[in-house]
Write an enzyme that holds these catalytic residues in place. Structure first.
Site, PDB file in Angstrom:
ATOM      1  N   THR A 103      -3.857  -1.034  -6.380  1.00  0.00           N
ATOM      2  CA  THR A 103      -3.274  -0.683  -5.074  1.00  0.00           C
ATOM      3  C   THR A 103      -2.659  -1.900  -4.382  1.00  0.00           C
ATOM      4  O   THR A 103      -1.571  -1.825  -3.823  1.00  0.00           O
ATOM      5  CB  THR A 103      -4.372  -0.068  -4.168  1.00  0.00           C
ATOM      6  OG1 THR A 103      -4.941   1.038  -4.849  1.00  0.00           O
ATOM      7  CG2 THR A 103      -3.809   0.391  -2.841  1.00  0.00           C
ATOM      8  N   ASN A 113       3.248  -1.280  -1.145  1.00  0.00           N
ATOM      9  CA  ASN A 113       2.937  -1.450  -2.574  1.00  0.00           C
ATOM     10  C   ASN A 113       3.837  -0.605  -3.494  1.00  0.00           C
ATOM     11  O   ASN A 113       3.425  -0.176  -4.555  1.00  0.00           O
ATOM     12  CB  ASN A 113       1.452  -1.179  -2.826  1.00  0.00           C
ATOM     13  CG  ASN A 113       1.045   0.223  -2.404  1.00  0.00           C
ATOM     14  OD1 ASN A 113       1.870   0.991  -1.910  1.00  0.00           O
ATOM     15  ND2 ASN A 113      -0.207   0.573  -2.610  1.00  0.00           N
ATOM     16  N   HIS A 129       3.616   5.412  -5.262  1.00  0.00           N
ATOM     17  CA  HIS A 129       2.397   6.218  -5.172  1.00  0.00           C
ATOM     18  C   HIS A 129       2.214   6.978  -6.486  1.00  0.00           C
ATOM     19  O   HIS A 129       3.177   7.323  -7.155  1.00  0.00           O
ATOM     20  CB  HIS A 129       2.557   7.229  -4.028  1.00  0.00           C
ATOM     21  CG  HIS A 129       1.534   8.322  -4.063  1.00  0.00           C
ATOM     22  ND1 HIS A 129       0.281   8.191  -3.514  1.00  0.00           N
ATOM     23  CD2 HIS A 129       1.572   9.561  -4.630  1.00  0.00           C
ATOM     24  CE1 HIS A 129      -0.407   9.303  -3.728  1.00  0.00           C
ATOM     25  NE2 HIS A 129       0.357  10.155  -4.400  1.00  0.00           N
TER      26      HIS A 129
HETATM   27  P1  GDP Z   1      -3.516   4.455  -4.103  1.00  0.00           P
HETATM   28  O1  GDP Z   1      -4.035   5.730  -4.687  1.00  0.00           O
HETATM   29  O2  GDP Z   1      -3.594   3.297  -5.058  1.00  0.00           O
HETATM   30  O3  GDP Z   1      -2.147   4.594  -3.511  1.00  0.00           O
HETATM   31  O4  GDP Z   1      -4.482   4.052  -2.910  1.00  0.00           O
HETATM   32  P2  GDP Z   1      -5.224   4.951  -1.790  1.00  0.00           P
HETATM   33  O5  GDP Z   1      -5.117   6.397  -2.071  1.00  0.00           O
HETATM   34  O6  GDP Z   1      -6.587   4.360  -1.613  1.00  0.00           O
HETATM   35  O7  GDP Z   1      -4.397   4.613  -0.467  1.00  0.00           O
HETATM   36  C1  GDP Z   1      -3.155   5.194  -0.195  1.00  0.00           C
HETATM   37  C2  GDP Z   1      -2.221   4.131   0.314  1.00  0.00           C
HETATM   38  O8  GDP Z   1      -2.707   3.629   1.565  1.00  0.00           O
HETATM   39  C3  GDP Z   1      -2.111   2.894  -0.568  1.00  0.00           C
HETATM   40  O9  GDP Z   1      -1.180   3.040  -1.622  1.00  0.00           O
HETATM   41  C4  GDP Z   1      -1.669   1.835   0.422  1.00  0.00           C
HETATM   42  O10 GDP Z   1      -0.258   1.951   0.699  1.00  0.00           O
HETATM   43  C5  GDP Z   1      -2.446   2.231   1.674  1.00  0.00           C
HETATM   44  N1  GDP Z   1      -3.759   1.532   1.727  1.00  0.00           N
HETATM   45  C6  GDP Z   1      -4.878   1.851   1.055  1.00  0.00           C
HETATM   46  N2  GDP Z   1      -5.890   1.031   1.375  1.00  0.00           N
HETATM   47  C7  GDP Z   1      -5.408   0.172   2.283  1.00  0.00           C
HETATM   48  C8  GDP Z   1      -5.984  -0.914   3.028  1.00  0.00           C
HETATM   49  O11 GDP Z   1      -7.158  -1.251   2.908  1.00  0.00           O
HETATM   50  N3  GDP Z   1      -5.150  -1.555   3.888  1.00  0.00           N
HETATM   51  C9  GDP Z   1      -3.875  -1.195   4.043  1.00  0.00           C
HETATM   52  N4  GDP Z   1      -3.110  -1.884   4.910  1.00  0.00           N
HETATM   53  N5  GDP Z   1      -3.285  -0.178   3.378  1.00  0.00           N
HETATM   54  C10 GDP Z   1      -4.049   0.497   2.509  1.00  0.00           C
END
Ligand code: GDP
Length: 376
Positions: free
Chosen positions: A176, A200, A203
Site C-alpha cells: 500500500t 499510491n 487500487h
Molecule cells: P489497499 O487495499 O492497499 O489500497 O489499502 P487499504 O484498503 O487499506 O486502504 C485504501 C486506501 O486508503 C489505500 O490505497 C491508501 O490510498 C489509503 N490509506 C490506507 N491506509 C492509509 C494510512 O494509514 N494513511 C493514509 N494517509 N492513507 C491510507
C-alpha cells in the site's frame, strides 16, 4: 479431443429475432461448430476458424464467428464451467488521480502481465461517489484525505480477467505504501508510479466479494459513476480491435499522453449497426468491399475509444491526425515513421487507430461514442 461448449445468443438485426446456439470450440484444431437450439439442427458444421480468440471465451463476452456477433450467456456443460471459471477470476483495478498521467504505461504493464482487460472506463468521481466506493474506511483517520484525493481528478476503472486475478493484480501493485514498495518490490506499480501511503497510484480489490461489488460499482447495468462531460475542441481516437487484442492499447495511450490529455476513455464492443452508422461518411468514398471490411474489423473485438484533448484547450483534430499518420501504414512508415499508424498498423483496414478527419467531426464523433452509444 478437448471441446468447450457455450450457450450463445445472436440478435438478428433485420428481423429482431433472438437466436440461441450451442457454440462448440475445439482449441487443439481451432475449429468451431454451432447448433441451433430451437430447431435442434446444425447451423455451422465443425469448421476451422482461427480468428476466434480463446481469451474472449467467458460469460458475458461477445465473440464474432464469420461476421456474426454472438453473446456468450451460459456455460454449455460442467467441463466448460470448471475449466473456464478457474481461468477467469475478475478483479477491479483502478488508476488513481495521481497516476492518471501514466495510464498508458500502467495499461501496458497490465497487458504484459497476461491480464485481459474486459471492461474499462475513465471517470471523474464526485466526493459522494468516492465516499461510497471507500465506505469500508468511513471513520478512519485517512478517510477524508482519501476521498478528497479520489475525487480530485480523473481515474481509470478496469475489470481485469486472469487465473487468480485478485492476488496477481495485488502482487503487481505492491505494498500500500509506495515508499515501502520501492524498498520491497521496486518493479511494482506503486513503487514506480506512487508517492507515499496516501498517493499510491492504483487500487486493487482484496477478495472475491469486494471484487464483485467494486466491478458492479463501475460497470453495473445503467450505472455510470463519475461520467465525464464531453469537452470542447476534442477529437476521437479509436484503438482498433487488432491492437487491443494484441495487447498494444497501453502503448498507444502512452504515445498519446506524451502530447495530449485523454479526457474520456471506454472499451466498447460494437455491433454491426453501430459500426456501419459510425463509418457512414466513408460509404460514398470507399467501395462496398472496403466498407464491409472496415465494419467487419471494427466489430471483430473490443475497441478502445479515447477523447483526445489539446493541453491548452485548442482544437486537437489536426494535431492528432498528424500523430495518427497517413491512412495506409506502409506509407506512414515511410513518411511519418513515428506516427501511431506506422507503429501499430498492419494494412489500410487494420491500420491501428481511427482519428477524426475533419475539424467539425471531432466533437461529433466523441459524442457518438460517449453520449449516443449505450454506455454499458
Ligand atoms: P489497499 O487495499 O492497499 O489500497 O489499502 P487499504 O484498503 O487499506 O486502504 C485504501 C486506501 O486508503 C489505500 O490505497 C491508501 O490510498 C489509503 N490509506 C490506507 N491506509 C492509509 C494510512 O494509514 N494513511 C493514509 N494517509 N492513507 C491510507
Amino acid at each position: 479431443m478437448l471441446r468447450y461448449c457455450f450457450i450463445s445468443e445472436w440478435l438478428d438485426p433485420s428481423s429482431g429475432v433472438l437466436w440461441k446456439y450451442q457454440l462448440f470450440w475445439y482449441p487443439e484444431t481451432k475449429e468451431v461448430e454451432m447448433v441451433d437450439i430451437k430447431n435442434r439442427r446444425h447451423f455451422l458444421k465443425r469448421t476451422k476458424y482461427e480468428e476466434l480468440r480463446s481469451s474472449l471465451l467467458y460469460i458475458g463476452s461477445m465473440v464474432t464467428i464469420f461476421g456474426r456477433q454472438l453473446k456468450l450467456t451460459e456455460y454449455g456443460d460442467d467441463f466448460t464451467r470448471n475449466s473456464i471459471e478457474s481461468q477467469t477470476e475478475r478483479t477491479l483495478a483502478m488508476i488513481k488521480p495521481d497516476a492518471y498521467k501514466h495510464m498508458g504505461k500502467i495499461i501496458d504493464a497490465i497487458c504484459q502481465s497476461g491480464f485481459l482487460i474486459s471492461k474499462l472506463r475513465v471517470a471523474k468521481l464526485s466526493k459522494e461517489e468516492a465516499e461510497a466506493f471507500y465506505a469500508v474506511h468511513r471513520g478512519k483517520p485517512f478517510y477524508e484525505r482519501l476521498t478528497d484525493f479520489m475525487s480530485s481528478g480523473r481515474i481509470c476503472a478496469m475489470e481485469l480477467v486472469a487465473p487468480g486475478a485478485i492476488r496477481k493484480w495485488r502482487e503487481l501493485l505492491g505494498p500500500t505504501d509506495s515508499n515501502q514498495a520501492r524498498a520491497e518490490a521496486p518493479s511494482s506499480i506503486r513503487a514506480q508510479f506512487g508517492t507515499d501511503k496516501s498517493y499510491n497510484a492504483c487500487h486493487g480489490s482484496d477478495a472475491p466479494e469486494t471484487a464483485a461489488e467494486e466491478c458492479a460499482f463501475f460497470f453495473g447495468r445503467d450505472r455510470y459513476p463519475g461520467k465525464c462531460d464531453v469537452a470542447r475542441n476534442t477529437t476521437l481516437c479509436l484503438v482498433k480491435p487488432h491492437v487491443v487484442a494484441d495487447g498494444g492499447a497501453g502503448l498507444v495511450v502512452d504515445m498519446i499522453q506524451d502530447v495530449f490529455d485523454i479526457t474520456a476513455a471506454q472499451l466498447f464492443t460494437l455491433d454491426r449497426n453501430a459500426a456501419a452508422e459510425f463509418y457512414e461518411v466513408y460509404k460514398g468514398v470507399l467501395n462496398a468491399g472496403e466498407f464491409n471490411a472496415m465494419v467487419d474489423h471494427l466489430t471483430s473485438g473490443p475497441v478502445l475509444a479515447l477523447e483526445v484533448a489539446d493541453r491548452d484547450g485548442a482544437s486537437s483534430v489536426e494535431p492528432f491526425r498528424q500523430l495518427s499518420g497517413p491512412m495506409d501504414p506502409e506509407l506512414a512508415r515511410v513518411l511519418r515513421p513515428d506516427s501511431l499508424r506506422a507503429r501499430f498498423g498492419l494494412n489500410t483496414i487494420k491500420n491501428g487507430v481511427h482519428c477524426s478527419d475533419l475539424e467539425e467531426d471531432g466533437v461529433l464523433e466523441v459524442n457518438y461514442f460517449f453520449t449516443i452509444l449505450p454506455q454499458s
